[in-house]
Design an enzyme around this catalytic site. Structure first.
Site, PDB file in Angstrom:
ATOM      1  N   GLY A  70      68.407  80.303  -8.502  1.00  0.00           N
ATOM      2  CA  GLY A  70      69.530  79.734  -7.766  1.00  0.00           C
ATOM      3  C   GLY A  70      70.639  80.742  -7.548  1.00  0.00           C
ATOM      4  CD  GLU A  71      71.021  84.745  -4.769  1.00  0.00           C
ATOM      5  OE1 GLU A  71      71.650  85.800  -4.938  1.00  0.00           O
ATOM      6  OE2 GLU A  71      70.216  84.558  -3.834  1.00  0.00           O
ATOM      7  N   GLY A  72      74.851  81.015  -5.733  1.00  0.00           N
ATOM      8  CA  GLY A  72      75.997  80.325  -5.160  1.00  0.00           C
ATOM      9  C   GLY A  72      77.225  81.196  -5.263  1.00  0.00           C
ATOM     10  N   GLY A  73      78.381  80.599  -4.952  1.00  0.00           N
ATOM     11  CA  GLY A  73      79.619  81.357  -5.017  1.00  0.00           C
ATOM     12  C   GLY A  73      79.935  81.823  -6.421  1.00  0.00           C
ATOM     13  CG  PHE A  74      77.846  79.819  -9.499  1.00  0.00           C
ATOM     14  CD1 PHE A  74      76.769  80.484 -10.046  1.00  0.00           C
ATOM     15  CD2 PHE A  74      77.594  78.698  -8.725  1.00  0.00           C
ATOM     16  CE1 PHE A  74      75.472  80.052  -9.835  1.00  0.00           C
ATOM     17  CE2 PHE A  74      76.298  78.261  -8.507  1.00  0.00           C
ATOM     18  CZ  PHE A  74      75.229  78.949  -9.058  1.00  0.00           C
ATOM     19  N   GLY A  75      77.721  82.963  -8.581  1.00  0.00           N
ATOM     20  CA  GLY A  75      76.851  84.057  -8.984  1.00  0.00           C
ATOM     21  C   GLY A  75      75.391  83.643  -8.893  1.00  0.00           C
ATOM     22  CE  LYS A  91      77.418  79.100 -14.278  1.00  0.00           C
ATOM     23  NZ  LYS A  91      78.084  77.865 -13.766  1.00  0.00           N
ATOM     24  CG  ASP A 189      82.512  71.846  -8.076  1.00  0.00           C
ATOM     25  OD1 ASP A 189      82.633  71.472  -6.891  1.00  0.00           O
ATOM     26  OD2 ASP A 189      81.953  72.914  -8.386  1.00  0.00           O
TER      27      ASP A 189
END
Length: 371
Positions: A70-75, A91, A189
């Site tokens: 997985g990927e997102g704005g958090f890393g 993560k 969130d």
């Protein structure tokens, strides 16, 4: 269904924090009952372990791309295997800017103190140089988002009873944060990508980097900068920065709409007027007879009665006046009733070896082709 006044409050456990911020479990006087859904993985009192960067690099085989899940704005999130053999999700935070480090500290603190079967378990963390990593229990079925939207051709859509079960689990996790943590915690969130699923589709809330301690005493809100995800954020919070527990209720209403409709909160691939789920739903929410038209086309059969009631709950959660939104404890109890009803109907149909037919419409069941 315009209110929850007929539902009596439940006697529940609470969690109180002493001055040293260590968790203490207190049962309601005379209740003698355990936390709903408590299992062996309820890690109350457990302390997150500090890992070395080398240990986590070895667990993910140097963070190789094949382990990326997985990927997102958090890393980025990697699947890993610790030396003990435990499979975990790791993560690796993107620390471009101060906020990344702040969110890391908030998440370690929150998940070190808050433990519930419907919150993801934090196993440990790593703070090495500029590296910030969090180690969680591995949730093999990924996020709710993966099972609602853009399904693969061979991917089976979620059944109505499973969707209600997931909604109940998410409500239980949120109820723990709002009603049992002291002071209460505002999640801030809640969205489908932050609801993770195990092999049995038990759901847990994840990603607490934006969580905020709620108002206490005579305070009605917490003033803070506006953060969150477009489409899920409560309008009054987005406009004023005044954060309340009811901000989470609005987000929960959006997720419930996603479960009902199979539509994303924001989807720019749709035509104008349908890109924002809440805006699109308003036309249907004005008339109860239109509720059934909101059902996900991938739902082959479902209870019209429970779907109508779920839509009514979502509508109350999305009320423009936050004071008129229901409390999460009332939402939880109402959804538990609907989930139990849907599951009993599913088992009864399975026992009889039949599927609902068009003649069952008046008996509360509907097949998709009858719409």
């Amino acid at each position: 269904m315009s209110c929850f006044s007929c539902i009596s409050p439940k006697n529940k456990d609470v969690v109180k924090y002493d001055d040293d911020m260590s968790p203490k479990s207190l049962e309601s006087p005379g209740s003698g009952r355990k936390e709903k859904g408590s299992e062996s993985n309820h890690m109350k009192g457990d302390v997150a372990k500090s890992f070395t960067f080398k240990e986590l690099a070895m667990a993910t085989k140097n963070f190789r791309e094949a382990n990326l899940i997985g990927e997102g704005g958090f890393g980025s999130v990697y699947k890993g295997s610790l030396e003990s053999g435990l499979v975990v999700a790791i993560k690796q935070l993107n620390l471009e800017g101060l906020q990344g480090n702040q969110e890391f500290m908030v998440e370690v603190l929150m998940l070190s103190l808050l433990h519930h079967p419907n919150l993801v378990n934090l196993i440990g963390y790593c703070s090495y140089g500029e590296q910030r990593l969090l180690v969680y229990e591995f949730m093999p079925m990924g996020s709710l988002e993966n099972h609602l939207f853009d399904l693969e051709p061979d991917q089976k859509p979620l059944s109505w009873s499973t969707r209600l079960k997931i909604a109940v689990d998410a409500a239980r996790g949120l109820e723990y944060l709002h009603c049992k943590a002291n002071p209460p915690v505002i999640y801030r969130d809640l969205k489908s990508s932050n609801i993770l699923l195990d092999n049995d589709f038990n759901a847990k809330l994840s990603d607490f980097g934006l969580a905020k301690l709620g108002p206490v005493g005579d305070k009605t809100h917490v003033s803070t900068r506006v953060v969150g995800t477009y489409g899920y954020c409560a309008p009054e919070y987005a406009m004023s920065g005044k954060l309340t527990l009811k901000s989470d209720i609005y987000s929960f209403g959006v997720v419930l709409l996603e479960l009902i409709t199979g539509r994303k909160a924001i989807d720019f691939t749709r035509k104008p007027g349908e890109q924002n789920l809440v805006v699109w739903s308003r036309t249907f929410l004005r008339d109860r007879s239109n509720f059934v038209k909101m059902a996900d086309p991938l739902l082959r059969r479902f209870s019209v009665k429970t779907l109508n009631q779920a839509v009514a709950i979502a509508s109350m959660c999305l009320h423009e006046d936050p004071s008129l939104r229901p409390a999460i404890s009332d939402i939880d109890e109402a959804l538990e009733y609907l989930s139990s009803h849907a599951e009993n109907s599913r088992k009864e149909n399975s026992r009889k070896g039949r599927s609902p037919s068009s003649s069952d419409v008046n008996a509360d069941c509907m097949r998709r082709q009858d719409l």
